[in-house]
Design a protein around this motif. Sequence first.
Motif, PDB file in Angstrom:
ATOM      1  N   ILE A 123      37.298  61.052  11.263  1.00  0.00           N
ATOM      2  CA  ILE A 123      37.485  62.322  10.563  1.00  0.00           C
ATOM      3  C   ILE A 123      36.185  63.137  10.561  1.00  0.00           C
ATOM      4  CG2 ILE A 123      37.953  63.363   8.303  1.00  0.00           C
ATOM      5  CD1 ILE A 123      40.379  62.211   9.898  1.00  0.00           C
ATOM      6  N   LYS A 124      35.069  62.472  10.311  1.00  0.00           N
ATOM      7  CA  LYS A 124      33.779  63.171  10.242  1.00  0.00           C
ATOM      8  C   LYS A 124      33.464  63.861  11.565  1.00  0.00           C
ATOM      9  CE  LYS A 124      29.910  64.276   8.207  1.00  0.00           C
ATOM     10  NZ  LYS A 124      29.928  65.263   7.090  1.00  0.00           N
ATOM     11  N   SER A 125      33.716  63.159  12.681  1.00  0.00           N
ATOM     12  CA  SER A 125      33.445  63.757  13.990  1.00  0.00           C
ATOM     13  C   SER A 125      34.543  64.717  14.426  1.00  0.00           C
ATOM     14  CB  SER A 125      33.294  62.653  15.049  1.00  0.00           C
ATOM     15  OG  SER A 125      32.099  61.932  14.879  1.00  0.00           O
ATOM     16  N   GLY A 126      35.789  64.417  14.035  1.00  0.00           N
ATOM     17  CA  GLY A 126      36.921  65.166  14.561  1.00  0.00           C
ATOM     18  C   GLY A 126      37.254  66.468  13.864  1.00  0.00           C
ATOM     19  N   LEU A 127      36.935  66.581  12.571  1.00  0.00           N
ATOM     20  CA  LEU A 127      37.347  67.776  11.830  1.00  0.00           C
ATOM     21  C   LEU A 127      36.832  69.082  12.432  1.00  0.00           C
ATOM     22  CD1 LEU A 127      37.311  66.965   7.985  1.00  0.00           C
ATOM     23  CD2 LEU A 127      39.273  67.547   9.442  1.00  0.00           C
ATOM     24  N   PRO A 128      35.569  69.176  12.841  1.00  0.00           N
ATOM     25  CA  PRO A 128      35.112  70.448  13.413  1.00  0.00           C
ATOM     26  C   PRO A 128      35.926  70.877  14.638  1.00  0.00           C
ATOM     27  CG  PRO A 128      33.237  69.053  12.887  1.00  0.00           C
ATOM     28  CD  PRO A 128      34.456  68.204  12.728  1.00  0.00           C
ATOM     29  N   PRO A 158      43.560  49.117   2.395  1.00  0.00           N
ATOM     30  CA  PRO A 158      42.793  50.199   3.042  1.00  0.00           C
ATOM     31  C   PRO A 158      43.650  51.401   3.397  1.00  0.00           C
ATOM     32  CG  PRO A 158      42.970  48.286   4.501  1.00  0.00           C
ATOM     33  CD  PRO A 158      43.471  47.862   3.176  1.00  0.00           C
ATOM     34  N   LYS A 159      44.900  51.171   3.771  1.00  0.00           N
ATOM     35  CA  LYS A 159      45.768  52.296   4.135  1.00  0.00           C
ATOM     36  C   LYS A 159      46.086  53.166   2.930  1.00  0.00           C
ATOM     37  CE  LYS A 159      47.810  50.328   8.307  1.00  0.00           C
ATOM     38  NZ  LYS A 159      46.823  49.237   8.419  1.00  0.00           N
ATOM     39  N   ALA A 160      46.100  52.570   1.733  1.00  0.00           N
ATOM     40  CA  ALA A 160      46.313  53.369   0.523  1.00  0.00           C
ATOM     41  C   ALA A 160      45.166  54.361   0.337  1.00  0.00           C
ATOM     42  CB  ALA A 160      46.437  52.456  -0.694  1.00  0.00           C
ATOM     43  N   THR A 161      43.950  53.922   0.598  1.00  0.00           N
ATOM     44  CA  THR A 161      42.802  54.828   0.523  1.00  0.00           C
ATOM     45  C   THR A 161      42.893  55.914   1.586  1.00  0.00           C
ATOM     46  OG1 THR A 161      41.370  53.100  -0.374  1.00  0.00           O
ATOM     47  CG2 THR A 161      40.289  54.962   0.691  1.00  0.00           C
ATOM     48  N   ILE A 162      43.205  55.494   2.812  1.00  0.00           N
ATOM     49  CA  ILE A 162      43.312  56.461   3.914  1.00  0.00           C
ATOM     50  C   ILE A 162      44.388  57.500   3.606  1.00  0.00           C
ATOM     51  CG2 ILE A 162      44.007  56.707   6.333  1.00  0.00           C
ATOM     52  CD1 ILE A 162      42.595  53.973   6.804  1.00  0.00           C
ATOM     53  N   GLU A 163      45.470  57.060   2.971  1.00  0.00           N
ATOM     54  CA  GLU A 163      46.550  57.988   2.623  1.00  0.00           C
ATOM     55  C   GLU A 163      46.042  59.102   1.726  1.00  0.00           C
ATOM     56  OE1 GLU A 163      49.976  59.278   3.639  1.00  0.00           O
ATOM     57  OE2 GLU A 163      49.403  57.248   4.233  1.00  0.00           O
ATOM     58  N   HIS A 164      45.187  58.764   0.781  1.00  0.00           N
ATOM     59  CA  HIS A 164      44.650  59.791  -0.118  1.00  0.00           C
ATOM     60  C   HIS A 164      43.625  60.670   0.596  1.00  0.00           C
ATOM     61  CE1 HIS A 164      46.666  58.869  -3.882  1.00  0.00           C
ATOM     62  NE2 HIS A 164      46.603  57.603  -3.523  1.00  0.00           N
ATOM     63  N   VAL A 165      42.900  60.104   1.558  1.00  0.00           N
ATOM     64  CA  VAL A 165      42.006  60.935   2.366  1.00  0.00           C
ATOM     65  C   VAL A 165      42.822  61.961   3.157  1.00  0.00           C
ATOM     66  CG1 VAL A 165      40.327  60.956   4.248  1.00  0.00           C
ATOM     67  CG2 VAL A 165      40.240  59.137   2.537  1.00  0.00           C
ATOM     68  N   LEU A 166      43.950  61.525   3.715  1.00  0.00           N
ATOM     69  CA  LEU A 166      44.815  62.436   4.471  1.00  0.00           C
ATOM     70  C   LEU A 166      45.345  63.557   3.579  1.00  0.00           C
ATOM     71  CD1 LEU A 166      46.804  59.821   6.564  1.00  0.00           C
ATOM     72  CD2 LEU A 166      45.274  61.569   7.498  1.00  0.00           C
ATOM     73  N   ARG A 167      45.739  63.205   2.371  1.00  0.00           N
ATOM     74  CA  ARG A 167      46.216  64.240   1.444  1.00  0.00           C
ATOM     75  C   ARG A 167      45.093  65.211   1.107  1.00  0.00           C
ATOM     76  NH1 ARG A 167      50.163  61.106  -2.916  1.00  0.00           N
ATOM     77  NH2 ARG A 167      51.549  60.160  -1.361  1.00  0.00           N
ATOM     78  N   GLY A 168      43.887  64.665   0.962  1.00  0.00           N
ATOM     79  CA  GLY A 168      42.739  65.536   0.705  1.00  0.00           C
ATOM     80  C   GLY A 168      42.491  66.487   1.863  1.00  0.00           C
ATOM     81  N   ILE A 169      42.598  65.970   3.078  1.00  0.00           N
ATOM     82  CA  ILE A 169      42.423  66.824   4.256  1.00  0.00           C
ATOM     83  C   ILE A 169      43.507  67.896   4.291  1.00  0.00           C
ATOM     84  CG2 ILE A 169      42.540  66.871   6.780  1.00  0.00           C
ATOM     85  CD1 ILE A 169      41.358  63.996   6.692  1.00  0.00           C
ATOM     86  N   ALA A 170      44.750  67.496   4.016  1.00  0.00           N
ATOM     87  CA  ALA A 170      45.859  68.460   4.021  1.00  0.00           C
ATOM     88  C   ALA A 170      45.590  69.580   3.017  1.00  0.00           C
ATOM     89  CB  ALA A 170      47.168  67.745   3.708  1.00  0.00           C
ATOM     90  N   LYS A 171      45.100  69.206   1.845  1.00  0.00           N
ATOM     91  CA  LYS A 171      44.859  70.184   0.780  1.00  0.00           C
ATOM     92  C   LYS A 171      43.655  71.070   1.086  1.00  0.00           C
ATOM     93  CE  LYS A 171      45.863  71.604  -3.476  1.00  0.00           C
ATOM     94  NZ  LYS A 171      47.186  72.176  -3.838  1.00  0.00           N
ATOM     95  N   GLU A 172      42.578  70.461   1.556  1.00  0.00           N
ATOM     96  CA  GLU A 172      41.326  71.193   1.731  1.00  0.00           C
ATOM     97  C   GLU A 172      41.252  71.952   3.057  1.00  0.00           C
ATOM     98  OE1 GLU A 172      38.707  67.893  -0.808  1.00  0.00           O
ATOM     99  OE2 GLU A 172      38.180  68.353   1.271  1.00  0.00           O
ATOM    100  N   GLU A 173      41.889  71.402   4.088  1.00  0.00           N
ATOM    101  CA  GLU A 173      41.733  71.969   5.427  1.00  0.00           C
ATOM    102  C   GLU A 173      42.926  72.802   5.881  1.00  0.00           C
ATOM    103  OE1 GLU A 173      39.061  71.893   7.317  1.00  0.00           O
ATOM    104  OE2 GLU A 173      37.869  70.642   5.956  1.00  0.00           O
ATOM    105  N   GLY A 174      43.947  72.905   5.046  1.00  0.00           N
ATOM    106  CA  GLY A 174      45.100  73.726   5.418  1.00  0.00           C
ATOM    107  C   GLY A 174      44.708  75.164   5.688  1.00  0.00           C
ATOM    108  N   LYS A 175      43.741  75.641   4.934  1.00  0.00           N
ATOM    109  CA  LYS A 175      43.278  77.032   5.135  1.00  0.00           C
ATOM    110  C   LYS A 175      42.617  77.213   6.493  1.00  0.00           C
ATOM    111  CE  LYS A 175      38.833  76.339   2.715  1.00  0.00           C
ATOM    112  NZ  LYS A 175      39.038  74.912   2.365  1.00  0.00           N
TER     113      LYS A 175
END
Length: 255
Positions: A123-128, A158-175
């Motif tokens: 995610i750190k490398s891929g988001l930009p 670990p997948k439970a944590t990743i799931e919340h990271v994905l939701r965070g990305i959806a919320k923060e990066e949708g714009k």
Amino acid sequence: MIDSNFKEGCVLIVGGSGGIGSLCAQEFANSNAKVAITYYKNEQAAIDIANEIKADVNIYQLDNSNSKSVEDTFKNVIKDYGSINTLVNAAGFDIPQKFINEIDIDLWKGVIDADINGFFNLIKSGLPYLRESKGSIVFISSAGLFKYPPGDILSVAPKATIEHVLRGIAKEEGKNGIRANSIALGVIDTGIFHRLREENNTFFDDAWHEAVMNTLAIKRFGFPKEVADTAVFLASSKGGYITGHCVPVDGGYHL
């Protein structure tokens, strides 16, 4: 005809040399998307899969636990394809089936580091790059998030944590045009399940098979193509207004 979401750049499939990842690669290629796949150790498997797919497929070695390896891989993919329109994480790990009281701290730390921190490196490398393409993320997850299967904590936690990271990305990066979704797998008749069954046939015996069937609304195990089709849909323009969702492909196990 190619979907508008796949016209530019490529679909990068992390773990594309594995059972689910290779089927995802095939189905994206069938949709006329350009496909790149990564492997960790088994280069020959990646070469074989690339040769089987009737399209131009580049392969890359990637250790997602190593942030420099991840960064370098993304740079090489961008150099070859110009952009990344979809990041699919289908990487599987050799995670033993153990009950919580059987797990030692070193095993726990190793799995958490490989799964969670490995995903965050992507995610750190891929988001930009995904911001530039207004692309999407599809993560291959587990139906154990909905109904916990005893002995599966090393996969589910670990997948439970990743799931919340994905939701965070959806919320923060949708714009920024980025979408993030996951697919919660039940028992899929391929890859890791085959290996686990071969390694531990006393656990995955006839009684286990019958017990699992009793939990399913659809009385069979899943086909890998059904997972791949779901991944293509979520990444395509047909899924263009879907983000922050975990879609069960589990035959109704979660019900």
